[in-house]
Design an enzyme around this catalytic site. Structure first.
Site, short mmCIF file in Angstrom:
data_model
loop_
_atom_site.label_atom_id
_atom_site.label_comp_id
_atom_site.label_asym_id
_atom_site.label_seq_id
_atom_site.Cartn_x
_atom_site.Cartn_y
_atom_site.Cartn_z
N HIS A 163 42.28 46.44 -83.98
CA HIS A 163 40.74 45.99 -84.25
C HIS A 163 39.52 46.68 -82.86
O HIS A 163 38.55 47.55 -82.66
CB HIS A 163 40.04 44.86 -84.09
CG HIS A 163 39.09 44.97 -84.95
ND1 HIS A 163 38.93 43.76 -85.83
CD2 HIS A 163 38.00 45.30 -85.48
CE1 HIS A 163 37.58 43.45 -86.07
NE2 HIS A 163 36.58 44.41 -85.17
N HIS A 184 50.59 42.05 -86.30
CA HIS A 184 49.60 40.85 -86.60
C HIS A 184 48.28 41.51 -85.24
O HIS A 184 47.80 41.60 -85.14
CB HIS A 184 49.45 39.48 -86.24
CG HIS A 184 48.46 38.55 -86.37
ND1 HIS A 184 48.25 37.92 -87.26
CD2 HIS A 184 48.49 37.99 -84.79
CE1 HIS A 184 46.95 37.21 -86.89
NE2 HIS A 184 47.01 37.21 -85.89
N GLU A 185 49.51 40.60 -83.58
CA GLU A 185 48.96 41.85 -82.56
C GLU A 185 48.18 42.82 -82.52
O GLU A 185 47.47 42.89 -82.18
CB GLU A 185 49.65 40.96 -81.46
CG GLU A 185 50.25 39.50 -81.55
CD GLU A 185 48.62 38.58 -81.16
OE1 GLU A 185 47.42 38.98 -80.55
OE2 GLU A 185 48.88 37.37 -81.82
N HIS A 240 45.14 43.23 -84.21
CA HIS A 240 43.96 42.70 -83.10
C HIS A 240 43.78 44.04 -81.88
O HIS A 240 42.66 44.27 -82.18
CB HIS A 240 44.65 42.09 -82.23
CG HIS A 240 44.36 40.41 -82.84
ND1 HIS A 240 43.52 40.23 -83.27
CD2 HIS A 240 45.45 39.71 -82.64
CE1 HIS A 240 43.23 38.36 -84.24
NE2 HIS A 240 44.30 38.65 -83.72
#
Length: 604
Positions: free
Chosen positions: A397, A390-391, A394
């Site tokens: 991105h 998940h991180e 980020h």
């Protein structure tokens, strides 16, 4: 679990982030800190002159861009240093100084937006023609002018800028109380032995198969929050009153309207989310019923929410194993994507494990000029594997946007911030489910996916309802007392979890521990992003290269378009309820798949 948390200097170097990549000598931090005031003063020298010439407008944006670089490094370094050990007074001071400098720069540069708004469209177009370099800042200028109806005079903008630090006091106090000052007692496990309780250990304990430990930890944890209920309420009230103050000052009808307008999103998107979730609440209640059945309990309590529904199966994943899993799961995104992920692992972009005083939870942050960083509190659970990817989503991105855009255009809006992270999670889910060694492992992984839906689509929407309701209460003049906040939260919890769940009285104090309630209507975007991510991951796995190419274009676009338009690049249209309804349909299908695997048996 360890008997005690390690102190910061006891953590292995390779498990810590290398903040020296930003400043290898803190004298350089001091030099940059001093530059902030110098650059802000340089910008201030243009006051009253922005409409005089295209060159003036270009020059002030060029200096502003330089200031953004310096602020990004100074503040990023300071807050990450404090987060790694919130009790460290040296880094508390560094963070406070960085925050004050940030606010001070905001005060000195507050004249820019009002002056830019005073330039006519005709004059501005003439400036773009005269100074080709100014076109670099066209998007940023357009964003300022989009909010023209809500901009104030130069003097009033300065006043609001100077109030920013005051308005951040509630969030700061919350962070200090929850991360540095709040201590939890030891609790007894099912064998009568003492187990240390901390904020970082609470959820892992709630995932334990020892129900007596879960119950004792649940009651002790929320009992500790209840002891400070009036303090939490006062901090939250301060947060909400600050939002209302600024919304009124900027001529919005509500604080929520102001928050979503800042992201260039219509309130209707959130309203559609509420409608879809309420229309599909039967699926959440069906999930709760399945959980009760599989756990084989007469009563399902709130301390039974995090434990795997397959009580006789567990999965521990070391950090090294998690890294390998992530590389396999993210392979559909291409070698160029994986190369950066490997760089993050090899070059210490990640602060991995919990230590005394470390901020709880997880996040991706960092600096535009360096690379992203990730803070984790890794504890070898399946949930931690998903948190890692998940991180990383980020961070990727951020990495793609930073590579493709200047610093003013790279900072993507909060509305799309959770899409890349959740896309990674969905890809990991599909990989692990497809490569499960047996039916029990497959069911365990589906269990996690169901819990993700529960925690993201439903729980985050419930959080948003709490935030919306309490803000509306304050706007109507209703005091936000601890008891009033408890009642709103407790009733929402009962509505969302349904009749098969015992809503224990302690759960009404859960609102006290949610840091996102200080993020200005952030949480509904987890739900919309989750729905978008389910659609994007499905396209990537089914269509391959064309979908990946479109997705990377989305990742590289920063804030160059409004968020809803950006998502259309990746093939998702959130102007309709279709993505939300489609995601909730997947939730229902996953429940059916779980039921078909485990049959009608209760798993003890």
């Amino acid at each position: 679990m360890q008997d005690r948390l390690p102190k910061r200097d006891e953590v292995a170097l390779e498990l810590t982030w290398r903040l020296e990549d930003i400043y290898d000598d803190e004298k350089k931090w001091e030099e940059d800190f001093n530059k902030i005031a110098e650059l802000a003063d340089k910008i201030a020298s243009f006051r009253g002159k922005l409409s005089e010439s295209a060159q003036n407008l270009f020059d002030v944006f060029a200096v502003s861009e330089e200031l953004e670089h310096v602020l990004d490094r100074v503040y990023g370094y300071a807050h990450m240093r404090e987060d790694q050990d919130t009790a460290n007074s040296k880094y508390q001071s560094l963070h406070q100084r960085a925050m004050s400098a940030y606010v001070g720069a905001g005060e000195k540069t507050a004249f820019m937006n009002p002056e830019i708004l005073q330039i006519s469209d005709e004059q501005l177009n003439k400036f773009y023609a005269e100074c080709k370099g100014l076109n670099k800042y066209k998007r940023a200028i357009g964003e300022i002018r989009r909010l023209k109806d809500h901009m104030l005079s130069s003097e009033m903008e300065e006043l609001l800028a100077s109030a920013a630090e005051v308005q951040g006091a509630s969030q700061k106090a919350y962070g200090m109380l929850s991360n540095a000052d709040l201590k939890f007692p030891t609790v007894k496990d099912g064998k009568g032995e003492d187990v240390a309780l901390s904020d970082g250990r609470f959820v892992p304990i709630q995932m334990s198969k020892d129900r007596e430990l879960r119950k004792n930890a649940f009651e002790a944890y929320y009992g500790r929050y209840e002891e400070f209920k009036n303090t939490w309420a006062a901090m939250y009230d301060g947060e909400i009153k600050g939002r209302i103050f600024e919304a009124k000052a900027r001529k919005y009808n509500s604080a929520f309207e102001k928050a979503v307008d800042g992201n260039d999103v219509s309130p209707a998107v959130c309203d559609s989310l509420f409608e879809s979730i309420h229309d599909n609440m039967d699926k959440m209640h069906r999930y709760v019923s399945l959980r009760k059945k599989l756990l084989g309990v007469d009563e399902l309590h709130m301390y039974d929410v995090y434990v795997a529904m397959l009580a006789d199966y567990d999965m521990k994943v070391s950090y090294e194993e998690a890294k390998e899993l992530s590389l396999k799961a993210l392979a559909p995104l291409g070698e160029d994507y994986l190369d950066v992920v490997k760089e993050a692992y090899e070059n210490r972009w990640i602060d991995v494990i919990e230590n005394e005083g470390k901020r709880g939870g997880a996040y991706s942050g960092g600096c535009y000029d360096i690379h992203p960083y990730m803070l984790l509190n890794y504890n070898d659970t399946l949930n931690d594997v998903f948190t890692l990817v998940h991180e990383m989503g980020h961070s990727m991105h951020t990495w793609y946007s930073n590579k493709a855009q200047n610093i003013l255009d790279a900072n993507y809006k909060i509305f799309v911030a959770e899409v890349a992270s959740t896309t990674n999670e969905v890809l990991l889910y599909h990989y692990m489910k497809d490569h499960a060694q047996n039916a029990q492992e497959k069911a365990f992984i589906i269990n996690h996916f169901l819990d993700s839906f529960k925690g993201t689509m439903f729980r985050q929407t419930m959080f948003e309802e709490f935030e919306r309701k309490t803000c509306e209460m304050a706007e109507a003049g209703t005091p936000l007392t601890a008891e009033a906040l408890y009642e709103v939260y407790y009733n929402l919890n009962k509505q969302y979890f349904g009749e098969d769940m015992i809503s224990d009285p302690q759960i009404g104090w859960e609102w006290c521990r949610i840091p996102h309630f200080y993020y200005n209507f952030y949480v509904y975007q987890y739900a919309t992003s989750f729905a978008a991510a389910v659609a994007i991951a499905d396209r990537i796995l089914k269509e391959g290269a064309p979908a990946v190419e479109q997705y990377k274009k989305f990742l590289s676009s920063g804030c160059t378009q409004d968020p809803v338009s950006l998502l259309k690049i990746a093939g998702v249209d959130l102007t309709t309820k279709a993505p939300i309804d489609a995601a909730l349909k997947v939730f229902g299908e996953a429940i059916s798949e779980m039921e078909s695997i485990v049959g009608n048996r209760s798993v003890q």
